[in-house]
Design an enzyme around this catalytic site. Structure first.
Site, PDB file in Angstrom:
ATOM      1  N   GLU A  40     -50.466 -74.128  43.692  1.00 38.64           N
ATOM      2  CA  GLU A  40     -50.255 -73.700  42.307  1.00 38.64           C
ATOM      3  C   GLU A  40     -49.078 -74.501  41.779  1.00 38.64           C
ATOM      4  O   GLU A  40     -47.949 -74.328  42.225  1.00 38.64           O
ATOM      5  CB  GLU A  40     -49.934 -72.204  42.247  1.00 38.64           C
ATOM      6  CG  GLU A  40     -49.508 -71.730  40.863  1.00 38.64           C
ATOM      7  CD  GLU A  40     -48.862 -70.348  40.868  1.00 38.64           C
ATOM      8  OE1 GLU A  40     -48.046 -70.086  39.955  1.00 38.64           O
ATOM      9  OE2 GLU A  40     -49.158 -69.540  41.763  1.00 38.64           O
ATOM     10  N   ARG A  44     -43.586 -75.468  34.554  1.00 37.54           N
ATOM     11  CA  ARG A  44     -42.168 -75.293  34.224  1.00 37.54           C
ATOM     12  C   ARG A  44     -41.455 -76.618  34.004  1.00 37.54           C
ATOM     13  O   ARG A  44     -40.282 -76.634  33.630  1.00 37.54           O
ATOM     14  CB  ARG A  44     -41.448 -74.548  35.363  1.00 37.54           C
ATOM     15  CG  ARG A  44     -41.986 -73.163  35.655  1.00 37.54           C
ATOM     16  CD  ARG A  44     -41.224 -72.529  36.804  1.00 37.54           C
ATOM     17  NE  ARG A  44     -41.881 -71.340  37.297  1.00 37.54           N
ATOM     18  CZ  ARG A  44     -41.484 -70.667  38.374  1.00 37.54           C
ATOM     19  NH1 ARG A  44     -40.436 -71.101  39.060  1.00 37.54           N
ATOM     20  NH2 ARG A  44     -42.128 -69.586  38.764  1.00 37.54           N
ATOM     21  N   THR A  67     -47.568 -70.349  35.817  1.00 36.44           N
ATOM     22  CA  THR A  67     -46.694 -70.071  34.677  1.00 36.44           C
ATOM     23  C   THR A  67     -47.386 -70.423  33.363  1.00 36.44           C
ATOM     24  O   THR A  67     -46.766 -70.960  32.435  1.00 36.44           O
ATOM     25  CB  THR A  67     -45.345 -70.820  34.790  1.00 36.44           C
ATOM     26  OG1 THR A  67     -44.922 -70.844  36.156  1.00 36.44           O
ATOM     27  CG2 THR A  67     -44.258 -70.096  33.994  1.00 36.44           C
ATOM     28  N   LYS A 127     -52.032 -60.911  39.949  1.00 39.66           N
ATOM     29  CA  LYS A 127     -50.812 -61.389  40.590  1.00 39.66           C
ATOM     30  C   LYS A 127     -49.754 -60.297  40.434  1.00 39.66           C
ATOM     31  O   LYS A 127     -49.431 -59.894  39.319  1.00 39.66           O
ATOM     32  CB  LYS A 127     -50.360 -62.681  39.909  1.00 39.66           C
ATOM     33  CG  LYS A 127     -48.965 -63.163  40.287  1.00 39.66           C
ATOM     34  CD  LYS A 127     -48.621 -64.429  39.513  1.00 39.66           C
ATOM     35  CE  LYS A 127     -47.204 -64.883  39.762  1.00 39.66           C
ATOM     36  NZ  LYS A 127     -46.898 -66.167  39.106  1.00 39.66           N
TER      37      LYS A 127
END
Length: 207
Positions: A40, A44, A67, A127
């Site tokens: 993953e 960011r 994210t 998640k």
């Protein structure tokens, strides 16, 4: 389309922060060599989209985007080659855009209300984030009682020692974390170290 079986099979999801897209290919090789061909890559950094594209083109790993908080980011992630999309919280707009693209969505949920919101969108895999400060494994176990149809991928504040407690729960498909892919090690080009950390994590998860 990626399914929850991918996470259940690997049991671990390396959460990667890449500052330089040039690290993408050697990282993919390090993950595969350690026995964990999945990643993953978080949105960011400015290098994220290119890193996903390079890992996807390189092959050897199934790469997803993390994210992700907006439909526009879903578009960018999928265009880059992401096979799954991970969000820190629940956004119906993000989930729906993922479905439009035919990619698996893994939204965040840590409360009963958020899980019920997810279920209203037919999402049954969430998640649990941030796991370490949201009650940890005991909280996941407690939520599993009223929501037996939901599976969890705890992420956030998890390390090599605490991962086992989550993985022991029947409702946990996999655990996400960055302890086996340290940002500083990747930036320093220490991919042999990454392979060793990944291999150790894989071995521990198999016990």
């Amino acid at each position: 389309m990626i399914t929850p079986d991918l996470f259940a099979r690997h049991r671990l999801v390396p959460v990667v922060v890449l500052d330089d897209a040039a690290s993408a290919e050697p990282l993919a090789d390090a993950l595969a060599a350690g026995g964990l061909p999945i990643a993953e890559v978080t949105f960011r950094t400015d290098a994220a989209a290119e890193a996903i594209a390079r890992m996807a083109a390189h092959g050897g790993v199934t790469v997803g985007a993390g994210t992700v908080t907006t439909p526009a980011q879903v578009d960018a992630a999928v265009e880059a080659g992401a096979r799954f999309v991970v969000s820190p919280g629940f956004s119906a707009a993000v989930v729906r855009r993922c479905r439009e693209h035919g990619v698996f969505a893994l939204p965040g949920a840590t409360t009963a209300t958020e899980i019920m919101t997810a279920l209203a969108e037919d999402v049954t895999v969430v998640k649990f984030f941030p796991a370490g400060t949201s009650g940890g494994a005991p909280a996941v176990a407690a939520l599993s009682a009223p929501f037996a149809q939901v599976s969890f991928v705890p992420t956030g504040g998890i390390d090599a020692e605490s991962a086992a407690g989550y993985l022991a729960l029947p409702s946990v498909l996999a655990v996400g974390g960055s302890w086996m892919v340290p940002r500083k090690a990747i930036a320093a080009g220490e991919f042999g170290r990454v392979t060793d950390l990944v291999a150790a994590a894989v071995a521990a998860a198999a016990r």
